[in-house]
Write a protein that holds these residues in place. Sequence first.
Motif, PDB file in Angstrom:
ATOM      1  N   GLY A   1      -1.770 -10.021 -13.854  1.00 53.05           N
ATOM      2  CA  GLY A   1      -0.356  -9.782 -14.084  1.00 53.05           C
ATOM      3  C   GLY A   1      -0.025  -8.357 -14.473  1.00 53.05           C
ATOM      4  O   GLY A   1       1.158  -7.987 -14.528  1.00 53.05           O
ATOM      5  N   LEU A   2      -1.048  -7.550 -14.754  1.00 53.96           N
ATOM      6  CA  LEU A   2      -0.841  -6.149 -15.122  1.00 53.96           C
ATOM      7  C   LEU A   2      -1.248  -5.202 -14.006  1.00 53.96           C
ATOM      8  O   LEU A   2      -0.635  -4.157 -13.811  1.00 53.96           O
ATOM      9  CB  LEU A   2      -1.643  -5.804 -16.383  1.00 53.96           C
ATOM     10  N   PHE A   3      -2.322  -5.567 -13.284  1.00 49.07           N
ATOM     11  CA  PHE A   3      -2.862  -4.694 -12.250  1.00 49.07           C
ATOM     12  C   PHE A   3      -3.210  -5.498 -10.998  1.00 49.07           C
ATOM     13  O   PHE A   3      -3.482  -6.706 -11.064  1.00 49.07           O
ATOM     14  CB  PHE A   3      -4.139  -3.995 -12.742  1.00 49.07           C
ATOM     15  N   VAL A   4      -3.257  -4.776  -9.894  1.00 46.63           N
ATOM     16  CA  VAL A   4      -3.787  -5.305  -8.646  1.00 46.63           C
ATOM     17  C   VAL A   4      -5.224  -4.822  -8.515  1.00 46.63           C
ATOM     18  O   VAL A   4      -5.501  -3.631  -8.688  1.00 46.63           O
ATOM     19  CB  VAL A   4      -2.960  -4.813  -7.432  1.00 46.63           C
TER      20      VAL A   4
ATOM     21  N   LEU B   1      -0.342   4.432 -17.728  1.00 41.23           N
ATOM     22  CA  LEU B   1      -0.563   4.794 -16.328  1.00 41.23           C
ATOM     23  C   LEU B   1       0.756   4.818 -15.552  1.00 41.23           C
ATOM     24  O   LEU B   1       1.568   3.891 -15.646  1.00 41.23           O
ATOM     25  CB  LEU B   1      -1.516   3.786 -15.675  1.00 41.23           C
ATOM     26  N   ALA B   2       0.936   5.876 -14.776  1.00 36.77           N
ATOM     27  CA  ALA B   2       2.116   5.974 -13.912  1.00 36.77           C
ATOM     28  C   ALA B   2       2.141   4.820 -12.918  1.00 36.77           C
ATOM     29  O   ALA B   2       1.092   4.272 -12.553  1.00 36.77           O
ATOM     30  CB  ALA B   2       2.103   7.309 -13.169  1.00 36.77           C
ATOM     31  N   ASP B   3       3.328   4.452 -12.456  1.00 37.54           N
ATOM     32  CA  ASP B   3       3.465   3.302 -11.569  1.00 37.54           C
ATOM     33  C   ASP B   3       2.667   3.456 -10.271  1.00 37.54           C
ATOM     34  O   ASP B   3       2.243   2.463  -9.678  1.00 37.54           O
ATOM     35  CB  ASP B   3       4.945   3.076 -11.233  1.00 37.54           C
TER      36      ASP B   3
ATOM     37  N   PRO C   1      -1.264  -0.454 -10.577  1.00 39.16           N
ATOM     38  CA  PRO C   1      -0.196  -1.250 -11.194  1.00 39.16           C
ATOM     39  C   PRO C   1       0.549  -2.144 -10.211  1.00 39.16           C
ATOM     40  O   PRO C   1       0.885  -3.289 -10.536  1.00 39.16           O
ATOM     41  CB  PRO C   1       0.738  -0.186 -11.791  1.00 39.16           C
ATOM     42  N   ARG C   2       0.786  -1.648  -8.983  1.00 38.78           N
ATOM     43  CA  ARG C   2       1.638  -2.393  -8.049  1.00 38.78           C
ATOM     44  C   ARG C   2       1.010  -2.559  -6.665  1.00 38.78           C
ATOM     45  O   ARG C   2       1.684  -3.047  -5.748  1.00 38.78           O
ATOM     46  CB  ARG C   2       2.987  -1.682  -7.915  1.00 38.78           C
ATOM     47  N   GLY C   3      -0.232  -2.157  -6.525  1.00 40.46           N
ATOM     48  CA  GLY C   3      -0.871  -2.206  -5.217  1.00 40.46           C
ATOM     49  C   GLY C   3      -0.644  -0.902  -4.471  1.00 40.46           C
ATOM     50  O   GLY C   3       0.481  -0.382  -4.440  1.00 40.46           O
ATOM     51  N   VAL C   4      -1.690  -0.370  -3.872  1.00 43.47           N
ATOM     52  CA  VAL C   4      -1.579   0.875  -3.126  1.00 43.47           C
ATOM     53  C   VAL C   4      -0.837   0.611  -1.826  1.00 43.47           C
ATOM     54  O   VAL C   4      -1.207  -0.291  -1.055  1.00 43.47           O
ATOM     55  CB  VAL C   4      -2.975   1.465  -2.837  1.00 43.47           C
ATOM     56  N   ALA C   5       0.199   1.405  -1.583  1.00 35.51           N
ATOM     57  CA  ALA C   5       0.988   1.225  -0.352  1.00 35.51           C
ATOM     58  C   ALA C   5       0.101   1.402   0.874  1.00 35.51           C
ATOM     59  O   ALA C   5      -0.605   2.385   1.008  1.00 35.51           O
ATOM     60  CB  ALA C   5       2.140   2.236  -0.314  1.00 35.51           C
TER      61      ALA C   5
END
Length: 394
Positions: A314-317, A268-270, A383-387
Motif C-alpha cells: 500500500g506504500l510502494f510498488v 521520497l519524491a512521488d 511510490p506509484r509504479g514506474v511509467a
Amino acid sequence: MAKHGLASITTTPQTPRSTNDGLHKLARSYALKLLAAAGITVNGTQPWDIQVHDERLYLRCLLHGSLGLGEAYMDGWWDCEAIDECIRRLLSVQAPQTIGWLARIPLWFDSRFINRQRGKGAFVIGEHHYDIGNDLYEAMLDRRMIYSCAYWDSGARTLDEAQEAKLDLIARKLDLQPGLRVLDIGCGWGGTAQYLAERYGVHVVGITVSKEQAALASERCRGLPVEIRLEDYRQTRGTFDRIISVGMFEHVGYRNYRTFMQVARRCLADDGLLLLHTIGTNVAYQGRDAWIERYIFPNSMLPSPRLLTAAFEGLFVLEDWHNFGINYVTTLKAWHANFERAWPQLSARYNERFYRMWRLYLLMSAGSFMARASQLWQLVLSPRGVAGGYRSVR
C-alpha cells in the motif's frame, strides 16, 4: 591499554573430561547422532570435523543452542578447521531447530512484545558493533570500507572490484543522474556516499547511528556534496529523489518494518525510487539468534519475504527483487582472510577471545549463506509504479 573483549573467560582449551552423569551421556549420544547425520565426525580428519577439548560441550549445546555452541568455541572447548562447511552441514540437517529450544523462548517473547529498536535502543547497535574500532574494519574491509555483500557475479576478481561493482549496480538500478538528491539510510563509513557523489554527481545525505562511522564518513566525504548526520532514520526530514539503504534493515526489527517504509515514503519524491539491500531469511521468524544477539548484533533480526512485503504493501510498488546471496560466501571469506592477515597487528588491541568470537562470526555467517539458509536481497520500490515499467538491471 586494555584489549577489547571479555577477558574473564579463558580461551585455553580445557583438559578433556569424562563423566558418568546420565544427562551428559544422553547429550553426547544425541549430539553424535546429529553430527553423524551431517557427516561430521568428532575428532575426525576432515576439515569440517570438530575437535572436542571438553566433554561438557554436548550438554552445553543441547541446553543453550547457538549461545552454548558459540560461547564454548570462545572458551576453547572445541575447534574446527573449516567452520563454514561445518555450519553448512549442520544447517542441512536443521540442527539449530532441534537443540537449545528452551533458550530461544525468552528471545522470542522479547522480540514479540518489546520494541528494542526504538528511541535510544536504535543506537545500541552502533555502540556495540560499529564503534568497537575503525582499525578492525579498515583491516578487514575493502578500501572504501563497504560492510555489506559485494557483487562477484560481475566478474570481479578482488574485494575492491566486487564492492565497486555492487555500488555501480545500485547506481544503475536507481538510474542516478547528476544533481539528484539521495538519502543513504545507514551510510556506514561513507564509502557509498563518496562513490555516488564522485562517480554520478549526486548530492547525498547519509545517516548512521554510529559515532565512529559518522566521524570517519564526514572526513572521507569532505569537499563533496555529501552531508553526514548522526541520527535515527525516524528523525530524518526532507524530500529526496532516491533513497538507498544498504545493510541497515537487519537492525530495524520487525515491529518497526512498517514505520521504516512509512518514513521512506514520506521522504521520497512521488517519481522517486527506493533501493533496499538486506540480508533475509526464508521463514518469518520473530525471535533472534541468542549468540549473535549477545556478542555480535544486539537487537537485530532478519526479515522474511512475507514480513517485507507486508511492510511496504500500500506504500510502494515492487519493481524488482534480486537475490544474490551466494555472493556473500565469497565476501565473508575475503573479510575473514583479511582479518587473519591483520591479526598480528590487531592483537595488540583485541584479545584472543575476541579473535575466536570474530572468526566464528565470519565463518558461521558464510556457512549460513552456503546452506542457503540466509539470503541477500536487493529490492527496488517505487511510490506509484514506474511509467512504462521498470527495466531490471543485473
